[in-house]
Design a protein around this motif. Structure first.
Motif, PDB file in Angstrom:
ATOM      1  N   ALA A   1       0.827  -1.206   0.000  1.00 49.97           N
ATOM      2  CA  ALA A   1       0.000   0.000   0.000  1.00 49.97           C
ATOM      3  C   ALA A   1       0.866   1.262   0.000  1.00 49.97           C
ATOM      4  O   ALA A   1       0.567   2.238  -0.689  1.00 49.97           O
ATOM      5  N   ILE A   2       1.958   1.260   0.782  1.00 48.93           N
ATOM      6  CA  ILE A   2       2.844   2.432   0.843  1.00 48.93           C
ATOM      7  C   ILE A   2       3.486   2.696  -0.506  1.00 48.93           C
ATOM      8  O   ILE A   2       3.565   3.839  -0.981  1.00 48.93           O
ATOM      9  N   ILE A   3       3.962   1.642  -1.161  1.00 46.85           N
ATOM     10  CA  ILE A   3       4.598   1.797  -2.482  1.00 46.85           C
ATOM     11  C   ILE A   3       3.608   2.397  -3.482  1.00 46.85           C
ATOM     12  O   ILE A   3       3.931   3.320  -4.246  1.00 46.85           O
ATOM     13  N   GLN A   4       2.377   1.875  -3.479  1.00 46.99           N
ATOM     14  CA  GLN A   4       1.357   2.363  -4.403  1.00 46.99           C
ATOM     15  C   GLN A   4       0.974   3.815  -4.101  1.00 46.99           C
ATOM     16  O   GLN A   4       0.831   4.654  -4.995  1.00 46.99           O
ATOM     17  N   LEU A   5       0.818   4.132  -2.808  1.00 44.31           N
ATOM     18  CA  LEU A   5       0.420   5.486  -2.427  1.00 44.31           C
ATOM     19  C   LEU A   5       1.504   6.513  -2.723  1.00 44.31           C
ATOM     20  O   LEU A   5       1.213   7.680  -3.048  1.00 44.31           O
ATOM     21  N   LYS A   6       2.781   6.128  -2.589  1.00 42.48           N
ATOM     22  CA  LYS A   6       3.864   7.049  -2.910  1.00 42.48           C
ATOM     23  C   LYS A   6       3.813   7.453  -4.381  1.00 42.48           C
ATOM     24  O   LYS A   6       4.069   8.605  -4.740  1.00 42.48           O
ATOM     25  N   LYS A   7       3.440   6.527  -5.263  1.00 47.78           N
ATOM     26  CA  LYS A   7       3.302   6.857  -6.681  1.00 47.78           C
ATOM     27  C   LYS A   7       2.096   7.783  -6.900  1.00 47.78           C
ATOM     28  O   LYS A   7       2.147   8.712  -7.713  1.00 47.78           O
ATOM     29  N   ILE A   8       1.014   7.524  -6.157  1.00 47.51           N
ATOM     30  CA  ILE A   8      -0.197   8.333  -6.339  1.00 47.51           C
ATOM     31  C   ILE A   8       0.061   9.786  -5.950  1.00 47.51           C
ATOM     32  O   ILE A   8      -0.315  10.727  -6.663  1.00 47.51           O
ATOM     33  N   VAL A   9       0.704  10.003  -4.788  1.00 48.62           N
ATOM     34  CA  VAL A   9       0.912  11.383  -4.328  1.00 48.62           C
ATOM     35  C   VAL A   9       1.925  12.119  -5.201  1.00 48.62           C
ATOM     36  O   VAL A   9       1.924  13.352  -5.234  1.00 48.62           O
ATOM     37  N   VAL A  10       2.795  11.386  -5.888  1.00 48.68           N
ATOM     38  CA  VAL A  10       3.717  12.039  -6.824  1.00 48.68           C
ATOM     39  C   VAL A  10       2.971  12.479  -8.077  1.00 48.68           C
ATOM     40  O   VAL A  10       3.144  13.601  -8.572  1.00 48.68           O
ATOM     41  N   ASP A  11       2.099  11.595  -8.612  1.00 42.73           N
ATOM     42  CA  ASP A  11       1.352  11.907  -9.828  1.00 42.73           C
ATOM     43  C   ASP A  11       0.205  12.873  -9.564  1.00 42.73           C
ATOM     44  O   ASP A  11      -0.154  13.680 -10.419  1.00 42.73           O
ATOM     45  N   TYR A  12      -0.399  12.797  -8.368  1.00 43.01           N
ATOM     46  CA  TYR A  12      -1.540  13.647  -8.015  1.00 43.01           C
ATOM     47  C   TYR A  12      -1.287  14.277  -6.649  1.00 43.01           C
ATOM     48  O   TYR A  12      -1.832  13.849  -5.636  1.00 43.01           O
ATOM     49  N   PRO A  13      -0.430  15.277  -6.586  1.00 39.38           N
ATOM     50  CA  PRO A  13      -0.052  15.862  -5.278  1.00 39.38           C
ATOM     51  C   PRO A  13      -1.201  16.565  -4.557  1.00 39.38           C
ATOM     52  O   PRO A  13      -1.092  16.842  -3.377  1.00 39.38           O
ATOM     53  N   ASP A  14      -2.340  16.836  -5.240  1.00 45.76           N
ATOM     54  CA  ASP A  14      -3.461  17.514  -4.593  1.00 45.76           C
ATOM     55  C   ASP A  14      -4.473  16.537  -4.006  1.00 45.76           C
ATOM     56  O   ASP A  14      -5.483  16.967  -3.436  1.00 45.76           O
ATOM     57  N   PHE A  15      -4.228  15.230  -4.124  1.00 49.11           N
ATOM     58  CA  PHE A  15      -5.191  14.240  -3.639  1.00 49.11           C
ATOM     59  C   PHE A  15      -5.002  14.077  -2.130  1.00 49.11           C
ATOM     60  O   PHE A  15      -4.140  13.349  -1.657  1.00 49.11           O
ATOM     61  N   LEU A  16      -5.847  14.775  -1.351  1.00 49.56           N
ATOM     62  CA  LEU A  16      -5.690  14.845   0.103  1.00 49.56           C
ATOM     63  C   LEU A  16      -5.842  13.481   0.764  1.00 49.56           C
ATOM     64  O   LEU A  16      -5.081  13.129   1.673  1.00 49.56           O
ATOM     65  N   LYS A  17      -6.816  12.693   0.347  1.00 49.42           N
ATOM     66  CA  LYS A  17      -7.057  11.400   0.997  1.00 49.42           C
ATOM     67  C   LYS A  17      -5.874  10.451   0.844  1.00 49.42           C
ATOM     68  O   LYS A  17      -5.592   9.655   1.742  1.00 49.42           O
ATOM     69  N   ALA A  18      -5.151  10.541  -0.282  1.00 45.90           N
ATOM     70  CA  ALA A  18      -3.975   9.693  -0.468  1.00 45.90           C
ATOM     71  C   ALA A  18      -2.878  10.071   0.517  1.00 45.90           C
ATOM     72  O   ALA A  18      -2.217   9.208   1.106  1.00 45.90           O
ATOM     73  N   HIS A  19      -2.678  11.374   0.735  1.00 41.22           N
ATOM     74  CA  HIS A  19      -1.690  11.828   1.725  1.00 41.22           C
ATOM     75  C   HIS A  19      -2.061  11.325   3.124  1.00 41.22           C
ATOM     76  O   HIS A  19      -1.192  10.871   3.886  1.00 41.22           O
ATOM     77  N   GLN A  20      -3.340  11.399   3.459  1.00 47.14           N
ATOM     78  CA  GLN A  20      -3.764  10.987   4.796  1.00 47.14           C
ATOM     79  C   GLN A  20      -3.587   9.484   5.005  1.00 47.14           C
ATOM     80  O   GLN A  20      -3.127   9.049   6.061  1.00 47.14           O
ATOM     81  N   LEU A  21      -3.951   8.680   3.994  1.00 48.08           N
ATOM     82  CA  LEU A  21      -3.791   7.224   4.134  1.00 48.08           C
ATOM     83  C   LEU A  21      -2.314   6.845   4.211  1.00 48.08           C
ATOM     84  O   LEU A  21      -1.936   5.965   5.003  1.00 48.08           O
ATOM     85  N   LEU A  22      -1.468   7.506   3.416  1.00 44.16           N
ATOM     86  CA  LEU A  22      -0.032   7.221   3.465  1.00 44.16           C
ATOM     87  C   LEU A  22       0.538   7.573   4.843  1.00 44.16           C
ATOM     88  O   LEU A  22       1.342   6.815   5.408  1.00 44.16           O
ATOM     89  N   ALA A  23       0.135   8.702   5.407  1.00 42.85           N
ATOM     90  CA  ALA A  23       0.597   9.076   6.743  1.00 42.85           C
ATOM     91  C   ALA A  23       0.144   8.066   7.793  1.00 42.85           C
ATOM     92  O   ALA A  23       0.898   7.718   8.709  1.00 42.85           O
ATOM     93  N   LEU A  24      -1.089   7.582   7.656  1.00 44.75           N
ATOM     94  CA  LEU A  24      -1.603   6.591   8.615  1.00 44.75           C
ATOM     95  C   LEU A  24      -0.786   5.296   8.551  1.00 44.75           C
ATOM     96  O   LEU A  24      -0.462   4.698   9.588  1.00 44.75           O
TER      97      LEU A  24
END
Length: 467
Positions: free
Chosen positions: A122-145
């Motif tokens: 999940a962390i590997i996938q989310l790191k790619k998401i926040v790089v491609d879509y830096p404005d996606f707030l929910k992805a940042h929150q799930l990665l932090a969790l």
């Protein structure tokens, strides 16, 4: 009554829209969403509020929610609606919609991984998401969790800071930051307790770790016993030179160790005090902003209430012009919306103008009879309603009345207002003369000059007749 009720509803909707616009400007997205939804509760057809709500959702990476608001807006107002432009831009970028759809699927898969103890995937996938879509707030929150769950506290803090930049007051982000602070403090306490339970020292080229408490005492007792045995053989002199240095060294090491422990405790306490001070400052700042917003809202509400009272009195002819003017003075025009300001301008023209004309005429009559208190009373009311009435003549005559009453300070205030607001005019030139002490200006000059001329003419005639 129904018209007044509708006006109140529209005013409340516009107020919450302006509040949402202000919060969106400082990246308080959660607060902006709450204010805009409240605006739509008062008036669901507030197109500006609905379009802005869609933009706020889109700015947090929630494209679907933004599209929903724009589609509703388009249905309510098909023509001359900026929502048509937003929808057209998204529909024209078909690749972007497909990429967003894939990103949402990846995010949902990350939720599945997290629920199945697959934090690493999940962390590997989310790191790619926040790089491609830096404005996606929910992805940042799930990665932090997930970083918190895997005890990667430094990365969690960095991710939460990025999330807070997207939405400064999001409750989920603030909750995770609080949890991060608690977990980091607990880990530091455990590490200090673990270090306190062991003693590390070097023996030659080797590092030895032993349980604390007994090691130093055993070494000291062996040294003391050895010195006693050697002392029995070699004598008191040898005992003196071996025991005392060893005891002093042991005390120095214990003292140094205590100093280090006390320093660590002091540093921890300083960190806690700084954190509490920062939290208190943030609370005070939020409290001040809330109080200022409440005062602004109260001022706006009072202004609308006073304006509606004047409109009602004017339409029903139930109050005098003076009473309506007194109520209208309590209206803060800057706190009103565009419609409210237009209504205010209409009422002020209908009420202030005739009342000022009556008071100004009365002031001129009092000036002719040198009744300066009456002049000051009338012209103070006139300038309170229209500051530059009669091209500034009212304010000039008020200054002359003050000057001739002996109140030079208030007279100079009037002259300076004229010079600042009516530059390069005849009345400004007369005001400059007034500052120099000349009272033969304004309407008062006419009365006095005429009196002087009458006196001179009469005296001349008497002399001639006497001769």
């Amino acid at each position: 009554m129904e018209y007044e009720y509708k006006q109140k509803i529209i005013y409340q909707s516009n107020y919450w829209y302006n509040d949402g616009l202000r919060k969106a400007g400082i990246r308080d997205m959660s607060g902006a969403i709450a204010s805009l939804r409240r605006s739509l509760q008062y008036n669901r057809e507030n197109i500006a509020a609905r379009n802005l709500l869609g933009l706020v959702f889109y700015g947090r990476g929630e494209v679907v929610e933004g599209l929903v608001e724009w589609i509703i807006s388009k249905n309510l107002k098909p023509k001359d609606n900026i929502a048509n432009y937003y929808l057209a831009e998204i529909q024209n970028s078909e690749n972007e919609l497909q990429a967003y759809n894939q990103m949402v699927k990846k995010f949902n898969q990350c939720l599945v991984y997290a629920g199945q103890d697959g934090e690493d995937l999940a962390i590997i996938q989310l790191k790619k998401i926040v790089v491609d879509y830096p404005d996606f707030l929910k992805a940042h929150q799930l990665l932090a969790l997930l970083y918190l769950h895997t005890e990667q506290y430094a990365k969690a803090r960095q991710t939460l800071r990025a999330a807070r930049k997207l939405d400064t007051t999001n409750e989920m982000t603030l909750l995770y930051m609080h949890e991060l602070t608690q977990l980091r403090g607990k880990k530091l306490r455990e590490e200090r307790e673990k270090e306190a339970d062991t003693v590390t020292y070097n023996l030659g080229n080797e590092t030895i770790i032993q349980p604390a408490g007994s090691t130093m005492k055993e070494v000291a007792s062996r040294v003391v016993l050895a010195n006693i045995l050697v002392g029995l053989v070699l004598g008191a002199a040898v005992v003196w030179f071996l025991i005392v240095p060893a005891v002093n060294q042991s005390k120095a090491e214990k003292t140094n160790q205590q100093i280090v422990e006390y320093s660590d405790k002091i540093a921890a306490m300083d960190a806690q005090i700084n954190a509490q001070t920062t939290a208190l400052d943030e609370y005070r700042s939020t409290s001040d902003q809330s109080e200022e917003a409440a005062q602004t809202a109260a001022s706006t509400s009072d202004s609308y209430e006073n304006l509606m009272t004047v409109v009602s009195q004017y339409n029903s002819a139930s109050a005098s012009d003076a009473d309506m003017a007194a109520t209208l003075k309590n209206v803060n025009r800057a706190a009103l919306g565009a419609q409210g300001q237009a209504q205010y301008d209409s009422m002020s023209g209908a009420i202030f103008e005739p009342l000022c004309a009556t008071l100004y005429e009365s002031a001129l009559e009092s000036m002719a009879t040198a009744d300066y208190p009456a002049v000051i009373d009338a012209l103070s009311q006139v300038t309170g309603m229209i500051a530059t009435y009669s091209d500034g003549q009212a304010l000039l005559n008020l200054g002359v009345a003050y000057a001739k009453s002996g109140d030079t300070e208030n007279a100079n205030v009037c002259y300076n207002k004229i010079i600042e607001s009516l530059k390069d005019t005849d009345v400004a030139e007369q005001a400059k003369k007034g500052l120099d002490g000349d009272t033969n200006i304004g309407a008062g000059a006419t009365a006095e000059d005429a009196a002087a001329e009458d006196t001179t003419g009469t005296a001349g005639s008497g002399t001639a007749n006497g001769y």
